[in-house]
Design a protein around this motif. Structure first.
Motif, short mmCIF file in Angstrom:
data_model
loop_
_atom_site.label_atom_id
_atom_site.label_comp_id
_atom_site.label_asym_id
_atom_site.label_seq_id
_atom_site.Cartn_x
_atom_site.Cartn_y
_atom_site.Cartn_z
N GLY A 59 51.55 53.18 50.80
CA GLY A 59 52.12 52.22 51.73
C GLY A 59 53.52 51.77 51.35
O GLY A 59 54.20 51.09 52.13
N GLY A 60 53.98 52.17 50.16
CA GLY A 60 55.30 51.78 49.68
C GLY A 60 56.36 52.83 50.00
O GLY A 60 56.08 53.90 50.52
N THR A 61 57.60 52.49 49.67
CA THR A 61 58.72 53.37 49.95
C THR A 61 59.48 53.70 48.66
O THR A 61 59.37 53.00 47.66
N THR A 71 58.18 57.07 52.93
CA THR A 71 57.04 56.15 52.92
C THR A 71 55.77 56.95 52.64
O THR A 71 55.50 57.94 53.31
N VAL A 72 55.00 56.48 51.67
CA VAL A 72 53.75 57.15 51.31
C VAL A 72 52.61 56.56 52.15
O VAL A 72 52.50 55.32 52.27
N PRO A 73 51.75 57.38 52.76
CA PRO A 73 50.63 56.85 53.56
C PRO A 73 49.72 55.95 52.74
O PRO A 73 49.60 56.09 51.52
N ARG A 74 49.04 55.05 53.42
CA ARG A 74 48.18 54.07 52.75
C ARG A 74 46.81 54.64 52.37
O ARG A 74 46.16 54.12 51.46
N ASN A 75 46.36 55.66 53.05
CA ASN A 75 44.99 56.15 52.87
C ASN A 75 44.85 56.83 51.51
O ASN A 75 45.45 57.88 51.26
N ARG A 76 44.03 56.26 50.62
CA ARG A 76 43.87 56.81 49.28
C ARG A 76 43.08 58.12 49.30
O ARG A 76 43.12 58.89 48.33
N ASN A 77 42.33 58.40 50.37
CA ASN A 77 41.63 59.67 50.47
C ASN A 77 42.58 60.79 50.88
O ASN A 77 42.38 61.95 50.51
N LEU A 78 43.60 60.44 51.63
CA LEU A 78 44.65 61.40 51.97
C LEU A 78 45.57 61.63 50.78
O LEU A 78 46.00 62.76 50.53
N VAL A 79 45.86 60.56 50.05
CA VAL A 79 46.76 60.63 48.89
C VAL A 79 46.02 60.05 47.68
O VAL A 79 46.20 58.89 47.32
N PRO A 80 45.16 60.84 47.04
CA PRO A 80 44.49 60.34 45.84
C PRO A 80 45.51 60.00 44.76
O PRO A 80 46.61 60.57 44.70
N SER A 81 45.17 59.06 43.91
CA SER A 81 46.09 58.65 42.85
C SER A 81 46.43 59.84 41.95
O SER A 81 45.59 60.69 41.66
N GLY A 82 47.68 59.88 41.50
CA GLY A 82 48.09 60.96 40.61
C GLY A 82 49.55 61.29 40.78
O GLY A 82 50.30 60.61 41.48
N TRP A 83 49.99 62.35 40.12
CA TRP A 83 51.36 62.83 40.19
C TRP A 83 51.51 63.83 41.34
O TRP A 83 50.61 64.63 41.60
#
Length: 645
Positions: free
Chosen positions: A563-565, A612-624
């Motif tokens: 959700g951040g930029t 801007t990174v999407p908010r959905n953690r399933n779409l963007v799992p934490s990591g590099w």
């Protein structure tokens, strides 16, 4: 023909035409082959050809750094972890020679890494902190039917004592009550204590449910006379009194049948900065050929594999918690073949495409569907063509990941089948009632395709073989770019090396693709010469890197929250048409459930690009992740590394 001989022939051409024509008549096929090879080399190295089709190049490590690479993982340092373990080499296994390498594609350096166990046929995935979770591997190599000299098999051990467990050391001898034959265990075994069962209403004691364990046993001597044909109870030599009454074994046929590979419970994190393995708690189940898939809460699901006696893990899946570095069984059981292709969906469920790498019954866990791990509900998905030819197929989440479209490529029959399919299948999981439809066909039936998502939204599909492990010299030296926008393949430059079983590919931060491995059974069309493991690395440079210039990308934050930029700098900012956030690959056995390319919203101002990174953690799992920008010609920048916490 030498180069100097070629020059001499040219000088004599005017006076020796008749002689040359005679020689050509005698040696025509050789002359033609020589000329066609030289012309082909000339053609594929022309700038115009490279700009249209890309180019392949081979990297050969110095002899002391070569290995039989089975697994490859791109690290957030930009280097690549190459893992062989024993490298499908029984001699290495017996000598406890386990190999890993760190390759730096920028500097061109390679480094040996101490490897703590046989990580041959392990599972791996990217963790949120950038470490690589590696779990499972090899406890014992298979024995083919003709190589098994001593009768044996699986024995179930029981302990009816509710007061204490029983430990039986390696070498324990078991003697059949009826057949009188003795077998010896090849490993130690811990048999849990029995469980007391009481009536729920009255509290009255009902019975003891015995604890049980399993162990492989063998006859002490060779020969068919030690085989057994029926089930028998086995007493345990050395036990007396109550222990002898409470502890016993039961086995069905103990014979000279093939014995499969056996797995280990070992688990490690690989630290890309320290470049070393860190031991973590072992899994509850031993696993050989497992899949590791990130879940919605950042934990990692471990699924399938052959266990410590060479049997398919019976649906006992487990979850790794990166915070505690421990494993816990899931609430429900569900069984899959080994190396199942399991992908995290945007709603937190798991998509199983049906792709897998081999071991398991042909009628268990092979239907594709959507799996809710928490409830164990499994929704089957219809429409799949050639459903019996999914083993050794490849599956990829098409870019951009937001569309939730998947492509299943090729595949073959179960086990050592010679059957393969040239079909590809598409499924749109964002549709109200998703089902498979056929995509464009390949020229040949294809097992073991290597598949990599590229930063321009195309997908590179290369290699594989028509038959099981390249039998009959059936390696496919072809590559294609798949365009999701047009649902079409375009043939590009052919790879120089055939790659089948134990091969894979990884996208590099500069936009090139690295290929590794290949483990053919045979080295000739007649299947008479044993195959040689391919130790060379091959690099494919896509057409987009042969254009006049590529956009630059610099600066930017090291971390961007969902959700951040984040703002980057590029002199070509005004020409940027799309931005992609690509998760680094972790590939083995045609399985890479980590790679995904996420579209980022962006805006430009002068030489600045704010994403801007999407908010959905399933779409963007934490990591590099790697951030690429593409210009109006579809040319990508070099990647910038960003961590999404």
């Amino acid at each position: 023909m030498t180069e100097s001989a070629g020059r001499r022939r040219t000088r004599r051409l005017a006076t020796g035409t008749a002689v040359v024509l005679v020689l050509a008549g005698i040696n025509g096929p050789w002359v033609y082959r020589f000329g066609s090879e030289r012309y082909h080399e000339y053609k594929i190295n022309r700038p115009e050809y490279k700009a249209a089709n890309g180019h392949w190049g081979i990297i050969e490590f110095p002899a002391e750094y070569r290995q039989d690479t089975i697994h490859a993982v791109l690290l957030h340092t930009g280097k690549v972890l190459l893992v062989a373990g024993s490298g499908n080499n029984q001699d290495n296994f017996d000598a406890k020679i386990y190999d890993s390498r760190i390759w730096d594609p920028v500097k061109g350096t390679v480094k040996k890494v101490p490897t703590p166990a046989d990580l041959f046929c392990t599972g791996h995935t990217q963790l949120a902190d950038g470490n690589i979770l590696i779990a499972g591997g090899t406890k014992r190599y298979e024995k083919l039917k003709g190589d098994v000299k001593k009768a044996g098999g699986v024995m179930i051990l029981y302990n009816e004592n509710p007061d204490r467990p029983m430990t039986l050391p390696k070498g324990t001898r078991f003697t059949g009550k009826r057949n009188g034959k003795t077998f010896v265990s090849d490993d130690s075994a811990l048999i849990p204590r029995a469980t007391k069962v009481f009536d729920r209403k009255t509290g009255r004691f009902l019975r003891n449910n015995p604890g049980y364990a399993r162990v492989i046993v063998e006859a002490p001597k060779q020969g068919t006379k030690y085989e057994t044909g029926t089930q028998d109870n086995y007493g345990i030599q050395g036990l007396t009194g109550a222990d002898a009454r409470n502890t016993y074994g039961i086995a069905n046929k103990l014979g000279l049948d093939k014995r499969d590979f056996e797995g280990i419970r070992n688990a490690y994190e690989f630290d890309p900065v320290a470049e070393k393995y860190i031991k973590v708690d072992p899994m509850n189940e031993a696993r050989w050929y497992p899949t590791l898939t990130t879940l919605s809460d950042g934990k990692v699901l471990g699924v399938s594999g052959l266990d410590d006696i060479g049997q398919l893990v019976p649906g006992k899946n487990e979850v790794f918690d990166p915070r505690t570095r421990t494993w816990t069984y899931t609430r429900y059981k569900r069984q899959f073949p080994t190396y199942p292709a399991l992908f995290l969906l945007q709603d937190g469920r798991i998509f199983y495409s049906g792709s897998n790498a081999g071991y398991g019954p042909d009628d268990v866990g092979r239907d594709p569907g959507i799996w809710d791990v928490d409830s164990n509900r499994f929704t089957r998905l219809p429409g799949l063509s050639d459903p019996d030819l999914l083993e050794t197929s490849g599956t990829v989440l098409l870019p951009p990941a937001q569309d939730e479209k998947y492509l299943v490529v090729g595949g073959g029959g179960v086990g050592e089948s010679a059957l393969s399919t040239n079909r590809t299948r598409l499924i749109d999981l964002s549709a109200p009632d998703p089902g498979f439809v056929d995509g464009p066909t390949l020229e040949k039936g294809t097992r073991y395709p290597q598949i990599s998502v590229l930063p321009d939204d195309t997908v590179l599909v290369s290699g594989g073989s028509e038959d099981y492990r390249g039998r009959g010299a059936s390696d496919i030296r072809q590559a294609r770019l798949y365009d999701p926008a047009t649902n079409s393949f375009r043939r590009v430059a052919d790879p120089l090396v055939g790659r089948d079983y134990h091969a894979g590919s990884v996208l590099l931060p500069d936009g090139r693709v690295m290929f590794f491995g290949s483990n053919p059974l045979f080295a000739d069309k007649a299947d008479t010469k044993p195959g040689v493991f391919e130790q060379r690395i091959e690099i494919y440079t896509p057409p987009y890197l042969y254009r006049d210039a590529r956009p630059a990308l610099s600066g930017g934050p090291a971390t961007i929250a969902r959700g951040g930029t984040g703002t980057f700098t590029s002199r070509q900012a005004s020409a940027v048409r799309k931005v992609r956030l690509i998760r680094p690959g972790a590939t083995t056995h045609v399985t890479d459930v980590d790679q995904r390319s996420v579209a980022l919203d962006f805006r430009t101002s002068g030489d600045r690009i704010t994403v801007t990174v999407p908010r959905n953690r399933n779409l963007v799992p934490s990591g590099w992740y790697m951030v690429f920008v593409d210009d109006d010609q579809g040319t990508p920048s070099r990647a910038r590394w960003v961590k999404v916490p």
